[in-house]
Scaffold this motif. Structure first.
Motif, PDB file in Angstrom:
ATOM      1  N   PRO A   4      64.883  53.232  61.825  1.00 47.51           N
ATOM      2  CA  PRO A   4      63.527  53.614  61.393  1.00 47.51           C
ATOM      3  C   PRO A   4      63.478  53.841  59.893  1.00 47.51           C
ATOM      4  O   PRO A   4      64.458  54.255  59.271  1.00 47.51           O
ATOM      5  CB  PRO A   4      63.265  54.913  62.164  1.00 47.51           C
ATOM      6  CG  PRO A   4      64.623  55.448  62.525  1.00 47.51           C
ATOM      7  CD  PRO A   4      65.490  54.237  62.708  1.00 47.51           C
ATOM      8  N   ALA A   5      62.318  53.562  59.316  1.00 47.51           N
ATOM      9  CA  ALA A   5      62.132  53.782  57.882  1.00 47.51           C
ATOM     10  C   ALA A   5      62.216  55.275  57.587  1.00 47.51           C
ATOM     11  O   ALA A   5      61.776  56.097  58.388  1.00 47.51           O
ATOM     12  CB  ALA A   5      60.784  53.241  57.436  1.00 47.51           C
ATOM     13  N   PRO A   6      62.804  55.625  56.442  1.00 43.06           N
ATOM     14  CA  PRO A   6      62.882  57.053  56.109  1.00 43.06           C
ATOM     15  C   PRO A   6      61.503  57.642  55.853  1.00 43.06           C
ATOM     16  O   PRO A   6      60.562  56.939  55.483  1.00 43.06           O
ATOM     17  CB  PRO A   6      63.742  57.069  54.843  1.00 43.06           C
ATOM     18  CG  PRO A   6      63.560  55.711  54.237  1.00 43.06           C
ATOM     19  CD  PRO A   6      63.393  54.774  55.402  1.00 43.06           C
ATOM     20  N   ILE A   7      61.393  58.938  56.053  1.00 45.78           N
ATOM     21  CA  ILE A   7      60.176  59.668  55.699  1.00 45.78           C
ATOM     22  C   ILE A   7      60.085  59.673  54.174  1.00 45.78           C
ATOM     23  O   ILE A   7      61.020  60.087  53.494  1.00 45.78           O
ATOM     24  CB  ILE A   7      60.221  61.100  56.252  1.00 45.78           C
ATOM     25  CG1 ILE A   7      60.312  61.070  57.785  1.00 45.78           C
ATOM     26  CG2 ILE A   7      58.989  61.891  55.795  1.00 45.78           C
ATOM     27  CD1 ILE A   7      60.700  62.420  58.390  1.00 45.78           C
ATOM     28  N   TYR A   8      58.972  59.229  53.641  1.00 48.23           N
ATOM     29  CA  TYR A   8      58.866  59.073  52.189  1.00 48.23           C
ATOM     30  C   TYR A   8      58.266  60.323  51.553  1.00 48.23           C
ATOM     31  O   TYR A   8      57.083  60.616  51.733  1.00 48.23           O
ATOM     32  CB  TYR A   8      58.013  57.848  51.842  1.00 48.23           C
ATOM     33  CG  TYR A   8      58.013  57.560  50.354  1.00 48.23           C
ATOM     34  CD1 TYR A   8      59.130  56.991  49.754  1.00 48.23           C
ATOM     35  CD2 TYR A   8      56.931  57.894  49.555  1.00 48.23           C
ATOM     36  CE1 TYR A   8      59.155  56.743  48.385  1.00 48.23           C
ATOM     37  CE2 TYR A   8      56.946  57.658  48.190  1.00 48.23           C
ATOM     38  CZ  TYR A   8      58.062  57.086  47.608  1.00 48.23           C
ATOM     39  OH  TYR A   8      58.093  56.852  46.266  1.00 48.23           O
ATOM     40  N   LEU A   9      59.094  61.039  50.793  1.00 46.06           N
ATOM     41  CA  LEU A   9      58.643  62.238  50.082  1.00 46.06           C
ATOM     42  C   LEU A   9      59.054  62.148  48.610  1.00 46.06           C
ATOM     43  O   LEU A   9      59.674  63.062  48.053  1.00 46.06           O
ATOM     44  CB  LEU A   9      59.235  63.500  50.717  1.00 46.06           C
ATOM     45  CG  LEU A   9      58.836  63.809  52.161  1.00 46.06           C
ATOM     46  CD1 LEU A   9      59.460  65.116  52.628  1.00 46.06           C
ATOM     47  CD2 LEU A   9      57.316  63.868  52.314  1.00 46.06           C
ATOM     48  N   SER A 309      72.999  62.220  50.260  1.00 49.23           N
ATOM     49  CA  SER A 309      73.793  61.292  51.072  1.00 49.23           C
ATOM     50  C   SER A 309      73.703  61.625  52.557  1.00 49.23           C
ATOM     51  O   SER A 309      73.645  60.726  53.408  1.00 49.23           O
ATOM     52  CB  SER A 309      75.249  61.332  50.612  1.00 49.23           C
ATOM     53  OG  SER A 309      76.059  60.502  51.404  1.00 49.23           O
ATOM     54  N   ASP A 310      73.667  62.925  52.859  1.00 47.90           N
ATOM     55  CA  ASP A 310      73.655  63.348  54.266  1.00 47.90           C
ATOM     56  C   ASP A 310      72.300  63.110  54.930  1.00 47.90           C
ATOM     57  O   ASP A 310      72.238  62.812  56.132  1.00 47.90           O
ATOM     58  CB  ASP A 310      74.006  64.831  54.374  1.00 47.90           C
ATOM     59  CG  ASP A 310      75.465  65.115  54.044  1.00 47.90           C
ATOM     60  OD1 ASP A 310      76.262  64.149  54.010  1.00 47.90           O
ATOM     61  OD2 ASP A 310      75.797  66.287  53.800  1.00 47.90           O
ATOM     62  N   VAL A 311      71.230  63.266  54.185  1.00 45.10           N
ATOM     63  CA  VAL A 311      69.885  63.167  54.770  1.00 45.10           C
ATOM     64  C   VAL A 311      69.334  61.769  54.507  1.00 45.10           C
ATOM     65  O   VAL A 311      68.487  61.557  53.632  1.00 45.10           O
ATOM     66  CB  VAL A 311      68.948  64.256  54.206  1.00 45.10           C
ATOM     67  CG1 VAL A 311      67.606  64.235  54.948  1.00 45.10           C
ATOM     68  CG2 VAL A 311      69.574  65.633  54.320  1.00 45.10           C
ATOM     69  N   ARG A 312      69.816  60.809  55.253  1.00 46.78           N
ATOM     70  CA  ARG A 312      69.380  59.420  55.056  1.00 46.78           C
ATOM     71  C   ARG A 312      67.985  59.169  55.615  1.00 46.78           C
ATOM     72  O   ARG A 312      67.352  58.172  55.275  1.00 46.78           O
ATOM     73  CB  ARG A 312      70.382  58.460  55.721  1.00 46.78           C
ATOM     74  CG  ARG A 312      71.783  58.537  55.136  1.00 46.78           C
ATOM     75  CD  ARG A 312      71.819  58.124  53.687  1.00 46.78           C
ATOM     76  NE  ARG A 312      73.150  58.179  53.124  1.00 46.78           N
ATOM     77  CZ  ARG A 312      74.014  57.174  53.114  1.00 46.78           C
ATOM     78  NH1 ARG A 312      73.676  56.028  53.684  1.00 46.78           N
ATOM     79  NH2 ARG A 312      75.202  57.316  52.576  1.00 46.78           N
TER      80      ARG A 312
END
Length: 376
Positions: A4-9, A309-312
């Motif tokens: 899934p695409a990352p949440i964009y913030l 790095s951890d929160v992809r």
């Protein structure tokens, strides 16, 4: 299985292209089969005149959100617009040689001012307090009769703090100087300084396309061009304009104007949601004098490089995208007086029109869980 695409913030780095902007661009991307849509807007034939008309419609749409009594000069982006505003006016400001700006300005201003200092101008950089705001008494003392120009950012790109630009413009004019406002993060969102002499903006920060920006110039302000050639764009910026980029910029500005109240209410609600979910984090900069779509936060003992790095699953930032990879600590957070450990433990969350409450909540869960694993 698709990831899934990352949440964009990361809205301060760039914003998603608005559907209306994409639709406005498509007719000008060109259809070779029908010989339409790709003409040079500086050509005199009918196809060129149609392209030129699209450019002028966009110019009017962008100008509609600006103060009255000025003109829009298209550029490749805000960096070029700021360079044009600083370097272009100083050529006609002799014998005044002084530039006044603020320590938390974007690199497009700071680095240009430093370059101008190396070429004989006097540079005064005003400090900010722990809230990120400039002290107007210090500004009053620095802006003197030898000042040529004062440059200040409306909404800070890293911490979202709103500077008192109207007061700074008044101080500049009282000393006979010009005032340049970097409104990249504020255009279409917060009130612009009506006393500004120049205002720099960028399309891709308001859901328009990348590769185009503009400098609004008040009537009567003289500017020398930085780019010489065919004399296009009112003699100030030679080169062929892209009707597609102009049209996308114009449509994005039109939508920003029509949706202003709805967007503002939505972003304010998202900010309150985020603050609830990041209650254990400390906000960097003033929370009162701030654009709500920008939250710069720090968490003690956090290694942000590891966190990124951890929160992809979330696209967020440790600071300005323009300085990413430089290895330098944030000059903005350093200017607030934050110690190096707090600078290194800070993140920036940016959200806006297309962000949902669910995305804020899921992102907060992912970021907080990863931070807890680090800090215990």
């Amino acid at each position: 299985m698709a990831i899934p695409a990352p949440i964009y913030l990361d809205y301060q780095a760039t914003t998603p292209l608005a559907p209306e902007a994409l639709a406005a661009m498509q007719p000008w991307l060109g259809d070779p089969a029908s010989n339409t849509g790709w003409a040079n807007p500086h050509s005199a034939h009918s196809a060129g005149r149609k392209a030129a008309a699209a450019v002028e419609v966009a110019r009017d749409q962008i100008a509609a959100l600006m103060p009255p009594g000025g003109r829009i000069v298209f550029t490749s982006g805000a960096t070029e617009a700021l360079n044009l505003g600083l370097r272009g006016v100083l050529a006609g400001q002799a014998p005044r040689r002084k530039i006044v700006t603020i320590a938390t300005e974007h690199a497009a201003v700071i680095d240009t001012c430093v370059w101008l200092e190396s070429h004989g101008h006097d540079l005064h950089i005003l400090p900010v307090g722990s809230d990120g705001l400039v002290d107007l008494d210090q500004a009053r003392g620095a802006i003197s009769g030898d000042t040529a120009i004062v440059a200040a950012m409306l909404v800070n790109n890293e911490i979202g703090v709103i500077q008192p630009v109207d007061a700074l413009a008044d101080l500049a004019h009282a000393a006979g100087a010009l005032f340049l406002c970097d409104a990249v993060q504020g255009y279409g969102r917060v009130p612009l300084p009506h006393a500004a002499d120049m205002i720099a903006i960028s399309a891709h920060k308001i859901h328009g396309p990348k590769g185009i920006g503009a400098l609004w110039v008040r009537e009567g302000v003289a500017i020398e061009p930085l780019i010489h050639g065919g004399g296009q764009e009112q003699g100030l910026r030679s080169g062929t304009l892209s009707p597609a980029l102009c049209a996308g910029f114009g449509a994005a500005a039109r939508v920003a104007g029509s949706r202003h109240q709805d967007d503002a209410a939505h972003v304010a609600m998202l900010q309150q949601t985020a603050l609830r979910h990041f209650a254990d984090w400390q906000v960097n900069g003033s929370l009162e004098h701030r654009y709500p779509g920008n939250l710069n936060l720090h968490c003690p003992r956090l290694d942000v490089s590891r966190l990124l790095s951890d929160v992809r699953g979330v696209a967020f930032s440790a600071g300005s995208a323009c300085a990413s990879g430089s290895g330098r600590p944030s000059h903005v957070l350093t200017a607030l007086g934050l110690p190096s450990d707090k600078v290194r433990s800070s993140i920036r969350l940016g959200f806006g029109r297309y962000t949902t409450v669910d995305e804020i909540e899921r992102a907060a869960h992912l970021i907080n869980s990863a931070a807890m694993n680090q800090t215990g």
